[in-house]
Design a protein around this motif. Structure first.
Motif, PDB file in Angstrom:
ATOM      1  N   PRO A   1       0.810  -1.226   0.000  1.00  0.00           N
ATOM      2  CA  PRO A   1       0.000   0.000   0.000  1.00  0.00           C
ATOM      3  C   PRO A   1       0.842   1.275   0.000  1.00  0.00           C
ATOM      4  O   PRO A   1       0.453   2.277  -0.610  1.00  0.00           O
ATOM      5  N   GLU A   2       1.998   1.226   0.645  1.00  0.00           N
ATOM      6  CA  GLU A   2       2.857   2.419   0.679  1.00  0.00           C
ATOM      7  C   GLU A   2       3.528   2.719  -0.654  1.00  0.00           C
ATOM      8  O   GLU A   2       4.189   3.751  -0.795  1.00  0.00           O
ATOM      9  N   ASP A   3       3.363   1.850  -1.636  1.00  0.00           N
ATOM     10  CA  ASP A   3       3.847   2.151  -2.983  1.00  0.00           C
ATOM     11  C   ASP A   3       2.849   3.009  -3.769  1.00  0.00           C
ATOM     12  O   ASP A   3       3.150   3.440  -4.884  1.00  0.00           O
ATOM     13  N   THR A   4       1.682   3.226  -3.191  1.00  0.00           N
ATOM     14  CA  THR A   4       0.685   4.069  -3.851  1.00  0.00           C
ATOM     15  C   THR A   4       1.235   5.469  -4.076  1.00  0.00           C
ATOM     16  O   THR A   4       1.703   6.123  -3.134  1.00  0.00           O
ATOM     17  N   ALA A   5       1.193   5.913  -5.324  1.00  0.00           N
ATOM     18  CA  ALA A   5       1.765   7.208  -5.679  1.00  0.00           C
ATOM     19  C   ALA A   5       1.500   7.494  -7.151  1.00  0.00           C
ATOM     20  O   ALA A   5       1.087   6.595  -7.905  1.00  0.00           O
ATOM     21  N   VAL A   6       1.781   8.713  -7.532  1.00  0.00           N
ATOM     22  CA  VAL A   6       1.885   9.037  -8.961  1.00  0.00           C
ATOM     23  C   VAL A   6       3.341   8.801  -9.345  1.00  0.00           C
ATOM     24  O   VAL A   6       4.249   9.330  -8.693  1.00  0.00           O
ATOM     25  N   TYR A   7       3.557   8.024 -10.388  1.00  0.00           N
ATOM     26  CA  TYR A   7       4.903   7.676 -10.823  1.00  0.00           C
ATOM     27  C   TYR A   7       5.240   8.478 -12.083  1.00  0.00           C
ATOM     28  O   TYR A   7       4.447   8.544 -13.037  1.00  0.00           O
ATOM     29  N   TYR A   8       6.440   9.067 -12.052  1.00  0.00           N
ATOM     30  CA  TYR A   8       6.896   9.916 -13.143  1.00  0.00           C
ATOM     31  C   TYR A   8       8.168   9.350 -13.770  1.00  0.00           C
ATOM     32  O   TYR A   8       9.092   8.936 -13.057  1.00  0.00           O
ATOM     33  N   CYS A   9       8.210   9.387 -15.062  1.00  0.00           N
ATOM     34  CA  CYS A   9       9.407   9.036 -15.809  1.00  0.00           C
ATOM     35  C   CYS A   9      10.224  10.308 -16.051  1.00  0.00           C
ATOM     36  O   CYS A   9       9.643  11.385 -16.308  1.00  0.00           O
ATOM     37  N   THR A  10      11.555  10.189 -15.949  1.00  0.00           N
ATOM     38  CA  THR A  10      12.415  11.344 -16.188  1.00  0.00           C
ATOM     39  C   THR A  10      13.553  10.974 -17.137  1.00  0.00           C
ATOM     40  O   THR A  10      13.967   9.813 -17.205  1.00  0.00           O
ATOM     41  N   ALA A  11      14.059  11.991 -17.817  1.00  0.00           N
ATOM     42  CA  ALA A  11      15.212  11.830 -18.701  1.00  0.00           C
ATOM     43  C   ALA A  11      16.168  12.972 -18.434  1.00  0.00           C
ATOM     44  O   ALA A  11      15.798  14.143 -18.565  1.00  0.00           O
ATOM     45  N   TYR A  12      17.396  12.626 -18.060  1.00  0.00           N
ATOM     46  CA  TYR A  12      18.397  13.639 -17.710  1.00  0.00           C
ATOM     47  C   TYR A  12      19.554  13.599 -18.707  1.00  0.00           C
ATOM     48  O   TYR A  12      20.106  12.531 -18.991  1.00  0.00           O
ATOM     49  N   SER A  13      19.910  14.774 -19.191  1.00  0.00           N
ATOM     50  CA  SER A  13      21.050  14.903 -20.087  1.00  0.00           C
ATOM     51  C   SER A  13      22.220  15.528 -19.344  1.00  0.00           C
ATOM     52  O   SER A  13      22.127  16.678 -18.892  1.00  0.00           O
ATOM     53  N   ALA A  14      23.306  14.778 -19.223  1.00  0.00           N
ATOM     54  CA  ALA A  14      24.506  15.328 -18.593  1.00  0.00           C
ATOM     55  C   ALA A  14      25.118  16.430 -19.460  1.00  0.00           C
ATOM     56  O   ALA A  14      25.797  17.321 -18.953  1.00  0.00           O
TER      57      ALA A  14
END
Length: 117
Positions: A87-100
């Protein structure tokens, strides 16, 4: 301009599994560090997992051993396989992309994951 589109969220019972997908477009996927963040209700956003272009992957302690991030450079897609969900995994999940190279981080629109009986 990088665009990220997540899918795969939903409602699942405790102990169940889900796989999130994130399709990347607008740049060279293999050059980006890809990650997943989540924001539980009324809490701050937190890093779940990230993967460098060289394949190094790290996980938050709370998900280590249960979640697996993988990337398919041929499909410009990153996945988050989530097992033994709590239950504690309940969340909005976001994908990210980072450019060094540019120092810029791009975000997807988010997908809701709800773990409840």
């Amino acid at each position: 301009q990088v665009q990220l589109v997540e899918s795969g969220g939903g409602l699942v019972q405790p102990g169940g599994s889900l796989r999130l997908s994130c399709v990347f477009s607008g740049a060279t996927f293999s050059r980006y560090v890809m990650g997943w963040y989540r924001q539980p209700p009324e809490k701050q956003r937190e890093l779940v997992a990230s993967s460098s272009s060289g394949g190094y992957t790290n996980y938050a302690g709370s998900v280590k051993g249960r979640f697996t991030l993988s990337r398919d450079n041929a499909k410009n897609t990153v996945y988050l396989q989530m097992n033994s969900l709590k239950p504690e995994d309940t969340a909005v999940y976001y994908c990210t992309a980072y450019s060094a190279l540019t120092g810029r981080e791009s975000w997807g629109q988010g997908t809701q994951v709800t773990v409840s009986s």
